[in-house]
Design a protein around this motif. Structure first.
Motif, PDB file in Angstrom:
ATOM      1  N   LEU A 112      42.504  49.859  40.267  1.00  0.00           N
ATOM      2  CA  LEU A 112      43.140  50.373  38.894  1.00  0.00           C
ATOM      3  C   LEU A 112      42.531  50.926  37.856  1.00  0.00           C
ATOM      4  N   THR A 113      41.440  49.648  38.285  1.00  0.00           N
ATOM      5  CA  THR A 113      40.313  49.629  36.611  1.00  0.00           C
ATOM      6  C   THR A 113      38.822  50.241  37.212  1.00  0.00           C
ATOM      7  N   GLY A 114      38.457  49.389  38.097  1.00  0.00           N
ATOM      8  CA  GLY A 114      37.053  50.305  38.532  1.00  0.00           C
ATOM      9  C   GLY A 114      36.456  48.898  38.124  1.00  0.00           C
ATOM     10  N   ARG A 115      37.357  47.830  37.973  1.00  0.00           N
ATOM     11  CA  ARG A 115      36.678  46.402  37.315  1.00  0.00           C
ATOM     12  C   ARG A 115      36.712  44.977  37.958  1.00  0.00           C
ATOM     13  N   ASN A 116      36.213  44.388  37.714  1.00  0.00           N
ATOM     14  CA  ASN A 116      35.736  43.377  38.893  1.00  0.00           C
ATOM     15  C   ASN A 116      37.614  42.775  38.251  1.00  0.00           C
ATOM     16  N   ALA A 117      38.405  41.636  39.121  1.00  0.00           N
ATOM     17  CA  ALA A 117      38.922  41.279  38.475  1.00  0.00           C
ATOM     18  C   ALA A 117      39.323  40.374  37.113  1.00  0.00           C
ATOM     19  N   HIS A 118      38.358  39.470  37.288  1.00  0.00           N
ATOM     20  CA  HIS A 118      38.404  37.943  36.176  1.00  0.00           C
ATOM     21  C   HIS A 118      37.829  39.195  34.838  1.00  0.00           C
ATOM     22  N   ALA A 119      37.143  39.874  34.717  1.00  0.00           N
ATOM     23  CA  ALA A 119      36.487  40.418  33.848  1.00  0.00           C
ATOM     24  C   ALA A 119      38.039  40.887  33.186  1.00  0.00           C
ATOM     25  N   VAL A 120      38.912  42.140  33.807  1.00  0.00           N
ATOM     26  CA  VAL A 120      40.117  42.240  33.838  1.00  0.00           C
ATOM     27  C   VAL A 120      41.216  41.086  33.255  1.00  0.00           C
ATOM     28  N   GLY A 121      41.322  40.254  33.207  1.00  0.00           N
ATOM     29  CA  GLY A 121      41.883  39.249  33.495  1.00  0.00           C
ATOM     30  C   GLY A 121      42.773  38.398  34.868  1.00  0.00           C
ATOM     31  N   VAL A 122      42.664  39.539  35.439  1.00  0.00           N
ATOM     32  CA  VAL A 122      44.225  39.253  36.332  1.00  0.00           C
ATOM     33  C   VAL A 122      42.875  39.329  37.721  1.00  0.00           C
ATOM     34  N   GLY A 123      42.255  37.095  37.294  1.00  0.00           N
ATOM     35  CA  GLY A 123      41.365  36.485  38.265  1.00  0.00           C
ATOM     36  C   GLY A 123      43.019  35.561  39.833  1.00  0.00           C
ATOM     37  N   ASN A 124      44.208  36.119  39.224  1.00  0.00           N
ATOM     38  CA  ASN A 124      44.924  35.874  39.742  1.00  0.00           C
ATOM     39  C   ASN A 124      46.530  35.837  39.252  1.00  0.00           C
ATOM     40  N   ILE A 125      47.513  35.624  40.218  1.00  0.00           N
ATOM     41  CA  ILE A 125      48.590  36.762  39.667  1.00  0.00           C
ATOM     42  C   ILE A 125      49.487  36.380  38.141  1.00  0.00           C
ATOM     43  N   ALA A 126      50.078  36.791  37.683  1.00  0.00           N
ATOM     44  CA  ALA A 126      50.870  36.535  36.303  1.00  0.00           C
ATOM     45  C   ALA A 126      51.977  35.375  36.698  1.00  0.00           C
ATOM     46  N   GLU A 127      52.231  35.289  38.093  1.00  0.00           N
ATOM     47  CA  GLU A 127      53.240  33.700  37.650  1.00  0.00           C
ATOM     48  C   GLU A 127      51.935  32.701  37.444  1.00  0.00           C
ATOM     49  N   TRP A 128      51.147  32.551  37.843  1.00  0.00           N
ATOM     50  CA  TRP A 128      50.893  31.329  37.928  1.00  0.00           C
ATOM     51  C   TRP A 128      49.056  31.721  36.923  1.00  0.00           C
ATOM     52  N   GLY A 129      49.381  32.457  36.008  1.00  0.00           N
ATOM     53  CA  GLY A 129      48.561  32.551  34.728  1.00  0.00           C
ATOM     54  C   GLY A 129      48.217  31.226  34.221  1.00  0.00           C
ATOM     55  N   ARG A 130      47.192  31.081  33.490  1.00  0.00           N
ATOM     56  CA  ARG A 130      47.282  29.646  32.645  1.00  0.00           C
ATOM     57  C   ARG A 130      46.425  30.583  31.133  1.00  0.00           C
ATOM     58  N   ASP A 131      45.822  29.820  30.551  1.00  0.00           N
ATOM     59  CA  ASP A 131      45.942  30.017  29.276  1.00  0.00           C
ATOM     60  C   ASP A 131      44.240  30.238  28.893  1.00  0.00           C
ATOM     61  N   HIS A 132      43.535  31.331  29.889  1.00  0.00           N
ATOM     62  CA  HIS A 132      42.217  31.956  30.418  1.00  0.00           C
ATOM     63  C   HIS A 132      42.174  33.372  30.326  1.00  0.00           C
ATOM     64  N   GLU A 133      41.646  33.928  29.487  1.00  0.00           N
ATOM     65  CA  GLU A 133      41.277  35.294  29.485  1.00  0.00           C
ATOM     66  C   GLU A 133      40.832  36.128  30.994  1.00  0.00           C
TER      67      GLU A 133
END
Length: 756
Positions: A112-133
């Motif tokens: 949906l963005t054309g960018r890498n997942a970590h770069a946009v904040g989705v290196g993981n799913i929200a249910e297991w997100g953490r305090d890391h951009e």
């Protein structure tokens, strides 16, 4: 956990699509800086692609499948009858070197963005997100989505189905809604937030409100999604036919639970009795025959934990084959739904002017060992199911009385000829089918593109195809640069060489890097030091299935690629990594409140936000005024796999607690509830031995008791709270829904959180 058991990494991945958590290595977090994410050679985007002379911009239909492996489609060598997708491939173009992130939400963020997942904040799913951009689980605001870009260009934008890009605490009625689909550029959304959706009883939303589809006529989620898709296009045509549309149609299929109509399952009976090794071998030969894999490709050996078919018992073979019958039925049913959309577009003379992309978000999930589960959540959270239990449920698999998944042997068949699975950064997790169709675009027909491509390349490709530039600013906000590279050049000429230079991967500490036809990859084991992970080296340009590890022969090349991975990790803010998925999941459960207040028909409350009657002594009281023959639900939470409900049936107060599908506790009041005003409810208190006692309360008197020796934690159920009725998932199965309770004023639940 309620039984003291913990999940291993694979079990948790099968449970939920999974994520990262708390173990850190490497460098400190870097702050977001647009300069840090420099533009790619997307700036030379049109080279090799001849812009089409367009009277109007084409429609775009992006179809995303869930957990469907590289080898699962007929046009990729499978025996499955995926006739619609196969026809799109025959009249369009297939890619055999298209890659994704190995997990659902990160791949969707890339698409949906054309960018890498970590770069946009989705290196993981929200249910297991953490305090890391980089691991929040939702898309940062300056990373415009394709829907936001196209909406600014006067496209109508519609999202249907799975989203999974909203913060967990924002998924209830109060929002905020800025990370819901309608907050990220979609005019309309009909679908669901998370993963593992029950296809018979899904928790649905339309725009920002809970939705309750009519289930009176053999309801199935995939059919519902397509019906709504067609309805949206009908409304679109009626109101503004000259305006192009972008539709993001994201199915829940074929993620577990495997749910398919009985007629579809019946047609597959007996087709997999020969076993997974035989079927996999046939797929492999078909793949070479149709050219979707190179002729010199080797078939990867069986993954660890996959027992040879001949070693399985008679019952194990029967159950394993049954699971694959249901998976096949599920996939073929989904293909039939896609055909409905295609047929409608053709009937309205819109299909030829529509770009259609069909993609899977990652490879097939590993599933259970040997045989499928009858209830995947139960098996993961509460320990294994016995073969005796499973065999009793054999004929119920695929129905709404099951919540089953795949098994490791058949999952590897889905990923033929590759090894490993979803969440692994080997080919089995990251290589995905991609089919592109656009009749008016004059694309090469029935061609196979071999260029290396990735999910981040889809947005720039689509923008090339519709003659659009990516805006540097939207609504006066400077945008994060696009990081993908358009592969439109490959659609123009499938023989052109790969232009992409590099692509990294990271999932739960599993890592990989591709550069110039070479790939370094490591498979991390939870709890091990990351610096001790063993890297392997493959020349995948000549080794499609990653069979021949060249790490010992070419140590300098391996070292070069590992260093390159760490450069990308710094560039895209990947470090520090983490791998305690289950621990982080538990941390995401909202903090309990001392009091909860519910009203009849009030909007859904998320399952993780429900009152925690496991960890705390609790008291529920409902203010009601009933007649002489009262019936209806007071409060319901969960479903028939794990849930409880308090309800009135024939003027008796009733409580049902479903610990598992085979362990159900019930109690009914000793007397009928007299007509009039009452306080009805229950008290749950823990004894010295840890066992809990539930007392049914009629005003201030106990009118029935129940011992609850086994209870689940708050994160086990799959559905949230309903009050005063149950239009959603059955729990007790003691009544016909919605079972509305007239005369219910409100329900109050108190927790003794001072016990903490």
């Amino acid at each position: 956990m309620s039984n003291g058991k913990s999940l291993n990494r694979r079990g948790f991945i099968q449970l939920s699509a999974l994520a990262s958590a708390g173990i850190a290595v490497g460098c400190q977090n870097v702050q977001y800086d647009k300069v840090n994410f420099s533009p790619t050679s997307y700036s030379s985007k049109n080279k090799g692609w001849n812009p089409r002379a367009l009277k109007r911009k084409p429609n775009v239909l992006m179809v995303v499948l869930d957990d469907v492996g590289f080898g699962d489609l007929g046009c990729y060598g499978a025996e499955h009858k995926t006739e619609c997708i196969d026809d799109l491939a025959t009249k369009g173009t297939r890619f055999n070197n298209f890659h994704v992130t190995a997990l659902c939400a990160p791949t969707r963020a890339c698409l949906l963005t054309g960018r890498n997942a970590h770069a946009v904040g989705v290196g993981n799913i929200a249910e297991w997100g953490r305090d890391h951009e980089s691991y929040r689980g939702w898309i940062r605001q300056d990373a415009a989505t394709l829907s936001e870009v196209l909406k600014a260009e006067d496209y109508a934008t519609y999202a249907i189905g799975k989203w999974h890009l909203t913060p967990l605490n924002d998924q209830n009625a109060s929002g905020p809604f800025n990370q819901w689909p309608t907050g990220r550029g979609f005019d309309k959304w009909y679908g669901f937030h998370g993963n593992a959706m029950d296809h018979w009883h899904p928790e649905m939303f339309e725009n920002t409100q809970a939705a309750y589809p009519d289930k009176s006529n053999n309801y199935h989620l995939s059919e519902d999604l397509v019906t709504k898709s067609i309805d949206y296009v009908k409304d679109h045509v009626a109101s503004d036919a000259d305006k192009p549309f972008f539709m993001y149609l994201a199915f829940g299929a074929c993620h577990f639970p495997l749910h398919a109509p009985s007629d579809n399952i019946r047609r597959k009976k007996g087709q997999y009795d020969e076993g997974y090794e035989s079927v996999r071998s046939k797929r492999f030969e078909k793949q070479k025959e149709i050219g979707i894999i190179p002729a010199e490709t080797e078939l990867s050996p069986l993954n660890k934990a996959v027992r040879p078919w001949q070693e399985l018992s008679k019952d194990e073979k029967k159950l394993a084959a049954r699971g694959q019958e249901i998976y096949a039925a599920f996939l073929e049913h989904t293909d039939h739904q896609i055909q409905r959309v295609v047929d409608f577009l053709k009937e309205e003379n819109m299909f030829d002017d529509t770009i259609v992309m069909v993609i899977s978000d990652n490879g097939a999930a590993p599933g259970s060992e040997t045989v499928p589960s009858i209830d995947t959540r139960r098996a993961a959270y509460m320990g294994p199911e016995s073969m005796e239990e499973k065999m009793k449920y054999l004929d119920k698999l695929g129905s709404d009385e099951s919540y089953g998944g795949s098994s490791t042997g058949w999952s590897q068949v889905s990923n033929t000829p590759l090894k490993w699975y979803k969440a692994d950064t080997y080919g089995g997790g990251t290589r995905s089918p991609l089919v592109v169709s656009w009749p008016n675009g004059n694309l090469p027909q029935n061609q196979i593109c071999k260029q290396y491509t990735h999910a981040i390349d889809v947005v720039p490709t689509l923008l090339d195809m519709i003659n659009m530039d990516f805006p540097a600013e939207i609504s006066h906000q400077v945008m994060l640069p696009i990081q993908g590279l358009s592969f439109a050049y490959a659609l123009e000429n499938p023989e052109q060489k790969t232009r992409k230079q590099i692509q990294y991967f990271e999932t739960l500490g599993d890592r990989a890097i591709w550069a110039g036809g070479w790939k370094a990859v490591t498979k991390h084991q939870k709890g091990d030091p990351f610096e001790k992970d063993v890297w392997e080296l493959y020349h995948i340009e000549n080794d499609f299935a990653e069979i021949n590890n060249l790490a010992d022969q070419q140590p300098e090349k391996l070292k070069e690629l590992i260093n390159l991975w760490f450069q990308e990790a710094e560039k895209y803010n990947i470090l520090p990594m983490a791998d305690d998925a289950m621990g982080l999941y538990i941390k995401t459960v909202p903090q309990p409140k001392a009091r909860y207040l519910f009203f009849r028909g009030s909007t859904r409350l998320d399952r993780l936000s429900a009152p925690d009657i496991y960890n705390f002594n609790s008291k529920l009281r409902a203010e009601v005024e009933v007649g002489t023959n009262a019936n209806g639900v007071i409060l319901a939470s969960g479903d028939s796999g794990a849930g409880y409900e308090l309800y009135i049936r024939d003027s008796h107060l009733c409580f049902t607690y479903v610990y598992t599908r085979t362990q159900v506790a019930r109690v009914q009041s000793k007397i009928k509830i007299p007509a009039g005003k009452h306080l009805l409810g229950f008290d749950i208190n823990k004894g010295i031995d840890g066992e809990k006692t539930l007392n049914l309360m009629l005003n201030d008197k106990v009118t029935g008791s129940l011992k609850l020796s086994d209870l689940w934690e708050i994160y086990v159920p799959n559905s949230g709270i309903r009050c005063g009725e149950n239009r959603h998932a059955p729990i007790s199965r003691d009544y016909k829904p919605p079972f509305v309770l007239d005369g219910l004023k409100k329900v109050v639940v108190d927790l003794n959180i001072s016990e903490i």
